[in-house]
Design a protein around this motif. Structure first.
Motif, PDB file in Angstrom:
ATOM      1  N   GLY A  90       0.838  -1.210   0.000  1.00  0.00           N
ATOM      2  CA  GLY A  90       0.000   0.000   0.000  1.00  0.00           C
ATOM      3  C   GLY A  90       0.863   1.246   0.000  1.00  0.00           C
ATOM      4  N   GLY A  91       2.017   1.163  -0.640  1.00  0.00           N
ATOM      5  CA  GLY A  91       2.915   2.319  -0.696  1.00  0.00           C
ATOM      6  C   GLY A  91       3.595   2.568   0.639  1.00  0.00           C
ATOM      7  N   THR A  92       4.469   3.567   0.642  1.00  0.00           N
ATOM      8  CA  THR A  92       5.125   3.937   1.894  1.00  0.00           C
ATOM      9  C   THR A  92       4.118   4.602   2.818  1.00  0.00           C
ATOM     10  N   THR A  93       3.037   5.097   2.232  1.00  0.00           N
ATOM     11  CA  THR A  93       1.944   5.627   3.047  1.00  0.00           C
ATOM     12  C   THR A  93       1.516   4.585   4.081  1.00  0.00           C
ATOM     13  N   SER A  94       1.316   3.347   3.644  1.00  0.00           N
ATOM     14  CA  SER A  94       0.836   2.346   4.610  1.00  0.00           C
ATOM     15  C   SER A  94       1.943   1.977   5.594  1.00  0.00           C
ATOM     16  N   VAL A 116       6.545  16.838   7.636  1.00  0.00           N
ATOM     17  CA  VAL A 116       6.370  15.414   7.327  1.00  0.00           C
ATOM     18  C   VAL A 116       5.415  15.278   6.141  1.00  0.00           C
ATOM     19  N   HIS A 117       5.457  14.115   5.537  1.00  0.00           N
ATOM     20  CA  HIS A 117       4.527  13.793   4.456  1.00  0.00           C
ATOM     21  C   HIS A 117       3.115  13.655   5.036  1.00  0.00           C
ATOM     22  N   ARG A 118       2.117  13.857   4.202  1.00  0.00           N
ATOM     23  CA  ARG A 118       0.726  13.792   4.671  1.00  0.00           C
ATOM     24  C   ARG A 118       0.387  12.451   5.317  1.00  0.00           C
ATOM     25  N   SER A 119       1.063  11.375   4.897  1.00  0.00           N
ATOM     26  CA  SER A 119       0.737  10.047   5.440  1.00  0.00           C
ATOM     27  C   SER A 119       0.935  10.020   6.956  1.00  0.00           C
ATOM     28  N   ALA A 120       1.898  10.799   7.445  1.00  0.00           N
ATOM     29  CA  ALA A 120       2.161  10.809   8.887  1.00  0.00           C
ATOM     30  C   ALA A 120       1.025  11.532   9.619  1.00  0.00           C
ATOM     31  N   THR A 172      14.840  14.531   3.849  1.00  0.00           N
ATOM     32  CA  THR A 172      13.667  15.226   3.325  1.00  0.00           C
ATOM     33  C   THR A 172      13.666  15.057   1.807  1.00  0.00           C
ATOM     34  N   TYR A 173      12.589  15.489   1.189  1.00  0.00           N
ATOM     35  CA  TYR A 173      12.486  15.413  -0.279  1.00  0.00           C
ATOM     36  C   TYR A 173      13.696  16.068  -0.940  1.00  0.00           C
ATOM     37  N   TYR A 174      14.200  17.132  -0.308  1.00  0.00           N
ATOM     38  CA  TYR A 174      15.309  17.879  -0.910  1.00  0.00           C
ATOM     39  C   TYR A 174      16.668  17.238  -0.641  1.00  0.00           C
ATOM     40  N   VAL A 196      11.306   6.276  11.449  1.00  0.00           N
ATOM     41  CA  VAL A 196      12.000   7.041  10.415  1.00  0.00           C
ATOM     42  C   VAL A 196      11.283   6.910   9.076  1.00  0.00           C
ATOM     43  N   ASP A 197      10.960   8.057   8.482  1.00  0.00           N
ATOM     44  CA  ASP A 197      10.407   8.059   7.134  1.00  0.00           C
ATOM     45  C   ASP A 197      11.592   8.077   6.173  1.00  0.00           C
ATOM     46  N   GLU A 198      11.882   6.907   5.602  1.00  0.00           N
ATOM     47  CA  GLU A 198      13.000   6.805   4.638  1.00  0.00           C
ATOM     48  C   GLU A 198      12.462   6.593   3.228  1.00  0.00           C
ATOM     49  N   ALA A 199      11.327   7.262   2.954  1.00  0.00           N
ATOM     50  CA  ALA A 199      10.742   7.149   1.606  1.00  0.00           C
ATOM     51  C   ALA A 199      11.786   7.495   0.549  1.00  0.00           C
ATOM     52  N   HIS A 200      12.654   8.451   0.880  1.00  0.00           N
ATOM     53  CA  HIS A 200      13.643   8.896  -0.111  1.00  0.00           C
ATOM     54  C   HIS A 200      15.050   8.422   0.239  1.00  0.00           C
ATOM     55  N   GLY A 201      15.132   7.356   1.027  1.00  0.00           N
ATOM     56  CA  GLY A 201      16.465   6.952   1.492  1.00  0.00           C
ATOM     57  C   GLY A 201      16.820   5.493   1.240  1.00  0.00           C
ATOM     58  N   VAL A 224      10.524   2.469   3.992  1.00  0.00           N
ATOM     59  CA  VAL A 224      11.484   2.616   2.897  1.00  0.00           C
ATOM     60  C   VAL A 224      10.776   2.432   1.550  1.00  0.00           C
ATOM     61  N   SER A 225      10.814   3.464   0.719  1.00  0.00           N
ATOM     62  CA  SER A 225      10.137   3.380  -0.587  1.00  0.00           C
ATOM     63  C   SER A 225      11.004   2.647  -1.591  1.00  0.00           C
ATOM     64  N   MET A 226      10.879   1.334  -1.629  1.00  0.00           N
ATOM     65  CA  MET A 226      11.639   0.594  -2.648  1.00  0.00           C
ATOM     66  C   MET A 226      11.266   1.064  -4.049  1.00  0.00           C
ATOM     67  N   HIS A 227      10.016   1.542  -4.191  1.00  0.00           N
ATOM     68  CA  HIS A 227       9.586   1.924  -5.541  1.00  0.00           C
ATOM     69  C   HIS A 227      10.166   3.261  -5.969  1.00  0.00           C
ATOM     70  N   LYS A 228      10.838   3.952  -5.058  1.00  0.00           N
ATOM     71  CA  LYS A 228      11.462   5.202  -5.481  1.00  0.00           C
ATOM     72  C   LYS A 228      12.875   4.852  -5.976  1.00  0.00           C
ATOM     73  N   SER A 229      13.908   5.000  -5.121  1.00  0.00           N
ATOM     74  CA  SER A 229      15.241   4.716  -5.672  1.00  0.00           C
ATOM     75  C   SER A 229      15.574   3.222  -5.725  1.00  0.00           C
ATOM     76  N   CYS A 435       0.505  21.052  -1.767  1.00  0.00           N
ATOM     77  CA  CYS A 435       0.920  20.886  -3.157  1.00  0.00           C
ATOM     78  C   CYS A 435       1.398  19.448  -3.269  1.00  0.00           C
ATOM     79  N   TYR A 436       0.990  18.780  -4.334  1.00  0.00           N
ATOM     80  CA  TYR A 436       1.468  17.399  -4.505  1.00  0.00           C
ATOM     81  C   TYR A 436       2.143  17.216  -5.847  1.00  0.00           C
ATOM     82  N   PRO A 437       3.365  16.662  -5.874  1.00  0.00           N
ATOM     83  CA  PRO A 437       4.289  16.563  -4.768  1.00  0.00           C
ATOM     84  C   PRO A 437       4.714  17.956  -4.287  1.00  0.00           C
TER      85      PRO A 437
HETATM   86  C1  LIG Z   1       8.563  11.683   2.629  1.00  0.00           C
HETATM   87  C2  LIG Z   1       7.489  10.771   2.108  1.00  0.00           C
HETATM   88  N1  LIG Z   1       6.932   9.866   2.923  1.00  0.00           N
HETATM   89  C3  LIG Z   1       5.980   9.021   2.511  1.00  0.00           C
HETATM   90  C4  LIG Z   1       5.534   9.037   1.216  1.00  0.00           C
HETATM   91  C5  LIG Z   1       4.439   8.103   0.803  1.00  0.00           C
HETATM   92  O1  LIG Z   1       4.884   7.212  -0.170  1.00  0.00           O
HETATM   93  P1  LIG Z   1       3.894   6.460  -1.156  1.00  0.00           P
HETATM   94  O2  LIG Z   1       3.586   7.412  -2.265  1.00  0.00           O
HETATM   95  O3  LIG Z   1       4.695   5.268  -1.584  1.00  0.00           O
HETATM   96  O4  LIG Z   1       2.671   6.069  -0.417  1.00  0.00           O
HETATM   97  C6  LIG Z   1       6.082   9.976   0.297  1.00  0.00           C
HETATM   98  C7  LIG Z   1       5.615  10.030  -1.088  1.00  0.00           C
HETATM   99  O5  LIG Z   1       6.078  10.744  -1.917  1.00  0.00           O
HETATM  100  C8  LIG Z   1       7.081  10.863   0.765  1.00  0.00           C
HETATM  101  O6  LIG Z   1       7.608  11.788  -0.040  1.00  0.00           O
END
Ligand SMILES: Cc1ncc(COP(=O)(O)O)c(C=O)c1O
Length: 482
Positions: A90-94, A116-120, A172-174, A196-201, A224-229, A435-437
C-alpha cells in the motif's frame, strides 16, 4: 533444505514454479490469467497477467506469511541490516501509518517535524495520537525546511517526557538529513521509539558516501520506498524493524488496514529488486551519484540556478546531505520551481519529480543515460535564456510554522462549515491543503488559517502547483471548525 542467500528471490522463484504447474483457476482474480480480459492482456502482456494471482499455499499469504513470503522478508531484513522486514503493498503511506499505529494509541504524544509527508498526519487522524511539532529550521536563501536540530528535539523531549515516539525524515524530499544517531540516542534515553520516514532513502543502505541509515543509527522502525530509488514497482515498499520492535504485533497492526489480496506483481518486484540491490546496489548508486554530481556542476555553470549539495551541511539541522538528489533552486532566474517544472514538460518533453515555489527536483537513477542528463542541462539553460526574468515578484519561502489549536483527529471529525478561502483567516482548518508533490501539508486539520497562509495558497495555485487535500476540488473554499 539449502540455505537461502541474497541470490535467491523466493517469491519470484515460487511464481516461476507456479507458472509451470498450469493450475486451472477457479479462484480470483476473475480475469483467469488474462484470458477473460484480452484488451488488458494485450496491453500488459501475458507474462504479467499469468502471475497476477491470489494467495494460495505454494505462494504464501502476506497477511500471515509462513513460507516463501516469510523467506523473502528475512532476506530483505538481512540486506537492509534490520531485525525484521515486512513487504508493503500500500505504498510507503501504509508503512508510515503502520509505524505510527504501532507506537501510538489515542491521546499519545508523538514528536515530529512539521514538514512530514501527509501520510504521517493522516496516521494521527487514524490513531488519535497528538503531534508535538518541531518546527524545522528554514534555509532563508532557498526557502526550504531543513532537518530538526538536536537542541529542538531536546527541548521537545524536555517539555513532553511522556511522548511515545519521535519521527524523523531521513532525508527530506530535498535530500537533507538530521543527526539521526544523536536523536535516536536521546529518544532511547527517554524511553521513546524512533520512527524514520525513509521514503527517499532506500539507496542509503547501499553506498559508502550516503547519510547514515535508520537501521545503522539504531532507530526502531523505518519506512522505505523501494519503488522510489530501489527500482521496484510503484506502490511497493518495505517496513524495517530493529530488535526492540515486536514484529508479530506489528503484523497485526499492518493487517488492520492492509489488503487481503496483495498483488504478486508488487511482491515479486520487491523480491527481485532487493536481490538486485543486495548484489549490485553499490555499483548502481555509485553511477547514480556520478551522474547527479555531473549534472549539478553543469547546472551551476549555467549561472542563476543553484544546484545545492554538501556545502549546505551545518553540523545540525543539515547534518548530512544526499548527493544522489538533484535539487535546484530556481528563483535567481526569475522563475518559480513549478514554472520551470511546467516549462520542462510542455516545451522540452522532460518530466521531473517536482517543482515547488523556489525549487525543482530531478530524480536521477541508474536508468538515466548521459544523453538524457545533457538534455536536462541544455533545457534548463534554454529556459533561462527564453523565459528568465527578474525575480522581483517571487515569493521565497516554502515553510510557514503552523499554529495548532486542535489535534488532527478531533478537527477532522468535528462539525464544520465551508467558507470561501478569502474569508477563512482566523478560523481553524479541518482538512489538508498541500501541493502534490511534495505532499507536505501547508495546512493540516486543527491548524489556524492566517492571511500569510491564504496568500501562499493563492500564489501556489496561480503558479500552477497541483493542490490537493480539500473537499472542494477547486480549492476555492475551505472547511473550518463551526
Ligand atoms: C517523505 C514521504 N513519505 C511518505 C511518502 C508516501 O509514499 P507512497 O507514495 O509510496 O505512499 C512519500 C511520497 O512521496 C514521501 O515523499
Amino acid at each position: 533444505m539449502t540455505e537461502l542467500t541474497q541470490v535467491n528471490a523466493p517469491i519470484y522463484e515460487a511464481l516461476r514454479r507456479f507458472r509451470r504447474m498450469r493450475v486451472v483457476p477457479f479462484d480470483v482474480p476473475g480475469h483467469k490469467r488474462g484470458r477473460g480480459n484480452m484488451e488488458l492482456t494485450e496491453f500488459l502482456g501475458e507474462d504479467c497477467m499469468n502471475v497476477d494471482v491470489n494467495s494460495m499455499k505454494p505462494l504464501d499469504n502476506l497477511c500471515h506469511p509462513v513460507s516463501v513470503i516469510k523467506d523473502a522478508e528475512m532476506l530483505a531484513a538481512q540486506a537492509f541490516g534490520a531485525a525484521n522486514a515486512f513487504f508493503m503493498v500500500g505504498g510507503t503511506t501504509s508503512a508510515v501509518q503502520s509505524m505510527i499505529m504501532y507506537a501510538c494509541k489515542e491521546g499519545d504524544k508523538i514528536i515530529m517535524p512539521r514538514n512530514v509527508h501527509r501520510s504521517a498526519i493522516n496516521a494521527l487522524i487514524l490513531t488519535g495520537a497528538v503531534p508535538v511539532y518541531v518546527n524545522p529550521d528554514v534555509n532563508k536563501q532557498l526557502g526550504i525546511a531543513l532537518g530538526m536540530s538536536v537542541a529542538q528535539v531536546e527541548q521537545a523531549i524536555r517539555e513532553n517526557p511522556d511522548a511515545k515516539a519521535i519521527m524523523v525524515n531521513n532525508p527530506t524530499y530535498y535530500g537533507i538529513c538530521s543527526d539521526l544517531r544523536r536523536i535516536t540516542e536521546l529518544a532511547h534515553a527517554h524511553g521513546m521509539l524512533v520512527l524514520v520516514d525513509e521514503a527517499h532513502g532506500t539507496h542509503f543502505y547501499f553506498g559508502d558516501n550516503f547519510p547514515v541509515t535508520a537501521m545503522a543509527a539504531g532507530a526502531d522502525i523505518a519506512s522505505v520506498s523501494m519503488h522510489k530509488s530501489g527500482g521496484s514497482l510503484t506502490q511497493s515498499s518495505f517496513l524495517l524493524m530493529g530488535e526492540r520492535v515486536n514484529a508479530d504485533y506489528m503484523r497485526q497492526v499492518i493487517n488492520l488496514t492492509q489488503t487481503t489480496s496483495a498483488s504478486y506483481l508488487l511482491l515479486s518486484s520487491l523480491d527481485i529488486s532487493r536481490k538486485r540491490l543486495a548484489l549490485s546496489g553499490r555499483e548502481i548508486f555509485a553511477k547514480t551519484v556520478e551522474m547527479a554530481e555531473y549534472a549539478r556542476s553543469e547546472i551551476n555553470d549555467i549561472g542563476g540556478y543553484y544546484a545545492y549539495s554538501r556545502e549546505l551541511i551545518n553540523g545540525d539541522s543539515i547534518y548530512d546531505f544526499d548527493v544522489s538528489k538533484l535539487s535546484v533552486f530556481t528563483l535567481p532566474v526569475g522563475l518559480a520551481g513549478i514554472e520551470v517544472y511546467d516549462l520542462l514538460r510542455d516545451e522540452y518533453d522532460i518530466q521531473i519529480e517536482f517543482g515547488d515555489i523556489g525549487n525543482i527536483l530531478a530524480y536521477i537513477s541508474v536508468g538515466d543515460r548521459k544523453r538524457d542528463i545533457e538534455r536536462l542541462i541544455s533545457a534548463l539553460s534554454e529556459i533561462k535564456r527564453r523565459f528568465g526574468r527578474t525575480g522581483a515578484d517571487m515569493l521565497s519561502h516554502e515553510y510557514i510554522a503552523p499554529v495548532v489549536t486542535e489535534a488532527p483527529r478531533k478537527a477532522f471529525y468535528a462539525d464544520k462549515v465551508s467558507v470561501p478561502l478569502d474569508e477563512s483567516a482566523g478560523k481553524v482548518c479541518t482538512e489538508f491543503v498541500m501541493c502534490y508533490p511534495p505532499g507536505i501539508p501547508i495546512l493540516a486539520p486543527g491548524e489556524l488559517i492566517t492571511q500569510e497562509i491564504i496568500e501562499y495558497i493563492k500564489y501556489a495555485k496561480e503558479k500552477g502547483c497541483q493542490m490537493t487535500g480539500t473537499e472542494d476540488i477547486n480549492i476555492e473554499r475551505l472547511n473550518v471548525l463551526k
